[in-house]
Design a protein around this motif. Sequence first.
Motif, short mmCIF file in Angstrom:
data_model
loop_
_atom_site.label_atom_id
_atom_site.label_comp_id
_atom_site.label_asym_id
_atom_site.label_seq_id
_atom_site.Cartn_x
_atom_site.Cartn_y
_atom_site.Cartn_z
N VAL A 1 0.66 -1.12 0.00
CA VAL A 1 0.16 0.06 -0.07
C VAL A 1 0.89 1.40 0.12
O VAL A 1 0.47 2.31 -0.64
N SER A 2 1.90 1.18 0.74
CA SER A 2 2.98 2.50 0.81
C SER A 2 4.30 1.99 0.52
O SER A 2 5.18 1.82 1.31
N PRO A 3 4.60 1.87 -0.92
CA PRO A 3 5.90 1.26 -1.28
C PRO A 3 7.01 2.24 -0.70
O PRO A 3 7.01 3.15 -0.74
N ALA A 4 8.04 1.51 -0.41
CA ALA A 4 9.37 1.94 0.17
C ALA A 4 10.41 1.10 -0.45
O ALA A 4 9.83 0.07 -0.82
N PRO A 5 11.67 1.56 -0.14
CA PRO A 5 12.65 0.43 -0.61
C PRO A 5 12.47 -1.01 -0.03
O PRO A 5 12.03 -0.99 1.19
N ALA A 6 12.46 -2.06 -0.74
CA ALA A 6 12.39 -3.51 -0.28
C ALA A 6 13.44 -3.76 0.83
O ALA A 6 14.62 -3.25 0.53
N ALA A 7 12.96 -4.62 1.60
CA ALA A 7 13.80 -5.25 2.60
C ALA A 7 14.22 -6.62 2.20
O ALA A 7 13.08 -7.54 1.99
N ALA A 8 15.34 -7.08 2.20
CA ALA A 8 15.73 -8.64 2.03
C ALA A 8 15.85 -9.25 3.40
O ALA A 8 16.47 -8.67 4.08
N PHE A 9 15.42 -10.37 3.07
CA PHE A 9 15.35 -11.30 4.57
C PHE A 9 15.61 -12.91 3.80
O PHE A 9 15.27 -13.25 2.90
N GLY A 10 16.62 -13.46 4.79
CA GLY A 10 16.70 -15.12 4.69
C GLY A 10 15.59 -15.45 5.45
O GLY A 10 14.44 -15.86 4.94
N SER A 11 15.80 -15.94 6.71
CA SER A 11 14.77 -16.32 7.78
C SER A 11 14.09 -14.85 8.36
O SER A 11 14.83 -13.78 8.63
N VAL A 12 12.83 -14.95 8.53
CA VAL A 12 12.00 -14.00 8.75
C VAL A 12 10.90 -14.00 9.79
O VAL A 12 10.34 -15.33 9.63
N ALA A 13 10.51 -13.29 10.63
CA ALA A 13 9.35 -13.23 11.62
C ALA A 13 8.48 -12.12 11.21
O ALA A 13 9.00 -11.04 11.19
N ALA A 14 7.28 -12.30 10.97
CA ALA A 14 5.99 -11.06 10.44
C ALA A 14 5.14 -11.14 11.58
O ALA A 14 4.35 -12.07 11.66
N GLY A 15 5.16 -9.95 12.18
CA GLY A 15 3.73 -9.90 13.19
C GLY A 15 2.59 -9.44 12.59
O GLY A 15 2.66 -9.45 11.21
N LEU A 16 1.46 -9.00 13.22
CA LEU A 16 0.15 -8.67 12.63
C LEU A 16 0.59 -7.67 11.64
O LEU A 16 0.92 -6.65 12.28
N ARG A 17 0.03 -7.60 10.62
CA ARG A 17 0.19 -6.24 9.79
C ARG A 17 -1.30 -5.75 9.17
O ARG A 17 -2.13 -6.57 8.86
N ARG A 18 -1.32 -4.61 9.33
CA ARG A 18 -2.54 -3.79 8.61
C ARG A 18 -2.79 -3.67 7.19
O ARG A 18 -3.65 -3.54 6.66
N THR A 19 -1.68 -3.67 6.70
CA THR A 19 -1.69 -3.53 5.10
C THR A 19 -0.77 -4.86 4.63
O THR A 19 -0.01 -5.50 5.05
N ALA A 20 -0.93 -5.23 3.21
CA ALA A 20 -0.60 -6.08 2.65
C ALA A 20 0.80 -6.32 2.27
O ALA A 20 1.45 -5.11 2.25
N THR A 21 1.55 -7.30 2.18
CA THR A 21 3.07 -7.26 1.75
C THR A 21 3.21 -7.92 0.36
O THR A 21 2.43 -9.13 0.04
N ILE A 22 4.07 -7.42 -0.44
CA ILE A 22 4.51 -8.08 -1.57
C ILE A 22 5.71 -8.73 -1.23
O ILE A 22 6.95 -8.24 -0.96
N ALA A 23 5.99 -10.09 -1.46
CA ALA A 23 7.08 -10.75 -1.03
C ALA A 23 7.37 -11.36 -2.57
O ALA A 23 6.77 -11.93 -3.24
N GLU A 24 8.69 -11.24 -2.89
CA GLU A 24 9.24 -11.52 -3.91
C GLU A 24 10.50 -12.60 -3.95
O GLU A 24 11.25 -12.33 -2.91
#
Length: 310
Positions: free
Chosen positions: A66-89
Motif C-alpha cells: 500500500v505504501s511502497p518503500a525500498p524493499a527489505a531482503a530477508f533470509g529467515s524472517v518473522a512477521a507480526g500482525l500487519r494492517r496492510t498487505a505485503t508483496i513478497a518476491e
Amino acid sequence: MTRNTLLITSPGTVVGTPAAPLRGYVLGYRGYRLALRQPLRRLEVPTDVVTVALAFEGTLSLIDAVSPAPAAAFGSVAAGLRRTATIAEHAGVLHGLAVSLTPQGAFRAFGPLAGELGGHWAEAGDVLGPRLRSLTDRLAHTPGWPARFAMLDGYFGALFAYGPDWDPSVHWVWRQLRHSHGLVPIGTLVKGSGWSRRRLELRFREHLGLAPKQAAGILRLQRTLNVLTAHEDRPAEDRPTEDRPTGADLAARCGYYDQSHLDRSFRAMVGCSPRVFLASRRTAALPQPAGRVTDRVTGRVTSTVLGTGG
C-alpha cells in the motif's frame, strides 16, 4: 506426540499439522522447495497470523503493497500482525519452511517481542535469538518433512511450556473480536474488559502489536476475503452467476456501511479493489497455491516476473 497426515498442496509444497497439544498456538507448518525458472511475486494480505519463515536456501524481498518503500531482503524472517498487505518476491529458488502462529502462540513463545513485531518484519534471529542458526541448520539437514515438523513440535513445545500467558481481559477481548469477525463495538469491549479505552489499547498493543480497532479491521477483511473467494473457488458448474455476491451484499454481510466503504477499506489494506484482487487470482501465470493457513485467505500470486505490476 502424534501428528496428522501431511498434505501435499501443490508441487514443491507440503503442509503439516502440529501435534495436538500445540494446536491452540500453532496453526500449521508449511514446507517448500521451489525451483522455478522465473522469479515469483506474491501478495500476502493481512491476517491474524504471526509467521516465522526459516530459510535453508534463497532470500525473500518484502515491500509494503500500500505504501511502497525500498524493499527489505530477508533470509529467515518473522512477521507480526500487519494492517496492510505485503508483496513478497523471490528469484525462483526457495527452500525452507514457515510456521504459522496464533497471536497467543506468538506471545507465549516470544513474550513482549511478539507485541513489538506488530506491523513489522524482522530478522527471525532477532526473535528466536542465537538458537536460530542451530535450529535452521538442524532442520535443513534432517531428511524428510515429517521429521522436520516433529522437530518443530519439540522446539515450540519447549517454548510454550514456560512462556507467558495473555492477560485474561486481552484474551476475552480477542475472543469477542474473533467470534464476531471484528464487528463488536469498541465500547462493548471496553466495558467488558473493565479497563479504560486507553488502558485496553495499551494492553492490546503489548500482546498483539495492534490496537483493538486495527485488529478488528484485519478480522473484517478476512471475513470479506472468505466470502468474496468462496464463490470463485467452487467448480464452475457449482457457481452460477446469480449466486455471486454483489458489492452491496458483501458490504452488508461483512460489517461495512456500504459498497463505497468496503472498497475504500479494502484498497487501504490490500492496495487494490476487491474486483482487481479476484481478477488477478483468475489470470495469474501460475496456479494459486494453497494458503499458509487452511481457513484463511492469505494471498495470491500476482506475477512470475520481479518488478511487474500486481
